[in-house]
Design an enzyme around this catalytic site. Sequence first.
Site, PDB file in Angstrom:
ATOM      1  N   ASP A 158      35.844  34.577  32.410  1.00 19.76           N
ATOM      2  CA  ASP A 158      34.715  35.500  32.373  1.00 19.76           C
ATOM      3  C   ASP A 158      34.320  35.792  30.918  1.00 19.76           C
ATOM      4  OD1 ASP A 158      33.030  37.378  33.946  1.00 19.76           O
ATOM      5  OD2 ASP A 158      34.105  38.926  32.823  1.00 19.76           O
TER       6      ASP A 158
ATOM      7  N   GLU B 216      32.772  30.711  31.464  1.00 20.88           N
ATOM      8  CA  GLU B 216      31.442  31.273  31.714  1.00 20.88           C
ATOM      9  C   GLU B 216      30.785  31.357  30.339  1.00 20.88           C
ATOM     10  OE1 GLU B 216      28.943  35.182  33.200  1.00 20.88           O
ATOM     11  OE2 GLU B 216      30.810  35.394  32.119  1.00 20.88           O
TER      12      GLU B 216
HETATM   13  C1  NOJ Z   1      30.307  38.004  34.261  1.00 23.77           C
HETATM   14  C2  NOJ Z   1      30.561  38.176  35.722  1.00 23.77           C
HETATM   15  O1  NOJ Z   1      30.168  37.001  36.393  1.00 23.77           O
HETATM   16  C3  NOJ Z   1      29.772  39.388  36.153  1.00 23.77           C
HETATM   17  O2  NOJ Z   1      29.730  39.511  37.553  1.00 23.77           O
HETATM   18  C4  NOJ Z   1      30.374  40.596  35.479  1.00 23.77           C
HETATM   19  O3  NOJ Z   1      29.589  41.723  35.776  1.00 23.77           O
HETATM   20  C5  NOJ Z   1      30.420  40.411  33.954  1.00 23.77           C
HETATM   21  N1  NOJ Z   1      30.878  39.120  33.565  1.00 23.77           N
HETATM   22  C6  NOJ Z   1      31.360  41.416  33.335  1.00 23.77           C
HETATM   23  O4  NOJ Z   1      32.689  41.098  33.676  1.00 23.77           O
END
Ligand code: NOJ
Length: 423
Positions: A156, A203
């Site tokens: 993440d 991500e």
């Molecule tokens: C990316 C995640 O996919 C999202 O759902 C989340 O709100 C943010 N990161 C913060 O962790």
Amino acid sequence: MRAHLAHLASLGVDALWLSPIHPSPNVDWGYDVADYREVHSDYGTLADYDALVAEARGHGIEVWLDLVPNHTSDKHAWFTERPEYYVWSDDVPNDWKSVFTGGSAWEYDADRKRYYLHQFAPQQPDLDWWNPDVRDEFDGILRFWFDRGVRGLRIDVAHGLIKDRELRDGDEYLRLRPEVHDIYARWQEVAAEYDPKPVLMGETYMNDLDELRPYWQHLDLAQNFPFANAEFTLSELRPIVEWTMAELPRDRQACWFASNHDHSRMATRWAHGNIDKHKAGLFLLLTLPGTAILYQGDEIGLEDGPVPADRILDLATPSRDYERTPMPWTRDGREWQDPWLPLTDTSRNVEDQEDDPNSILNWTRHLIQERKTFSDDTYATDESTNQWVWAYRRGDKTCVINMTAARRLWNGRVLLPWECLIL
Ligand code: NOJ
């Protein structure tokens, strides 16, 4: 989840990425982790998790988890017991903004009489990745899950873990810091202790493709957000695909997706509900070289759901709940009892599509089988591509997509709107 593994296996899926499964106050749907080494009681226990991994493996599917290393929940014991794990300042040191509130990313803690950083919600304090103890903690968390059979991690906020040490003004000091790559180099060493080595997928949220390049050094997969965020047009997508395939290092794969829990679903955003256009979107996603990620529901053309205002749970604006509605397994929705968000439109459901040879579900199955027959991982735009029809070579085969809603002439043949071919 275990009850639906056979569905995933019948699609030909190799891996199942779960969004966070850990104990969490769910301020941000599990992305506020209160304990990295446990399973949220809503989902079961560690033993249930072990059973899922074993059963999935029996179907040829590996389980991947979502690692949230940028921040914890403010209810994580560390926030009380190990405040030095977080980023603090005596005053508001800079102009950094919270993604969710739009206001300052610094929150005053009355007990400590200092401000802490939260790139997301105030209940999600950012960890201080300059602190070697934080690095050691995460080495342990990685090993904990790799020991339990996790074969991949989706990381993440992979572009945002480490912040400028001097806390200088400007977004460029909050995200995309070059020092983040040392963390992934170290995690690769941890992963290399295992055989097969678990996959590290970032991500890597960025709008500029050039910014993706450094993440290919130490991440096995860097998710391609410019691709996902593009319009479904030849003029937008072709340059993104060509750039990615040209720039990828030889030992790396591309990583494509078009929907996820943060983005309007591809059946809505790309296809506006049009089945043929959605099938073309799936075709592109699944015939490009590299890794393709389907979000649950993409395989049946599930659209964003019309969640009523009084059922919205997400803290973000605009809400992401429309793309987080439950999966319609059947037309009457009998499988769901009081789901987290309402089951909305069930007209596209697994049960009905199962037996229909022309369904989106069977199209997805067919494409996943086809992608496994491509002889190599190369991509080349074919010279027969024109302004409407995209043709590209995958080894000895040519993939062709009519990227328009009209009949088009290509290589002496007429293609129907959104028609796709593998030749
Ligand atoms: C990316 C995640 O996919 C999202 O759902 C989340 O709100 C943010 N990161 C913060 O962790």
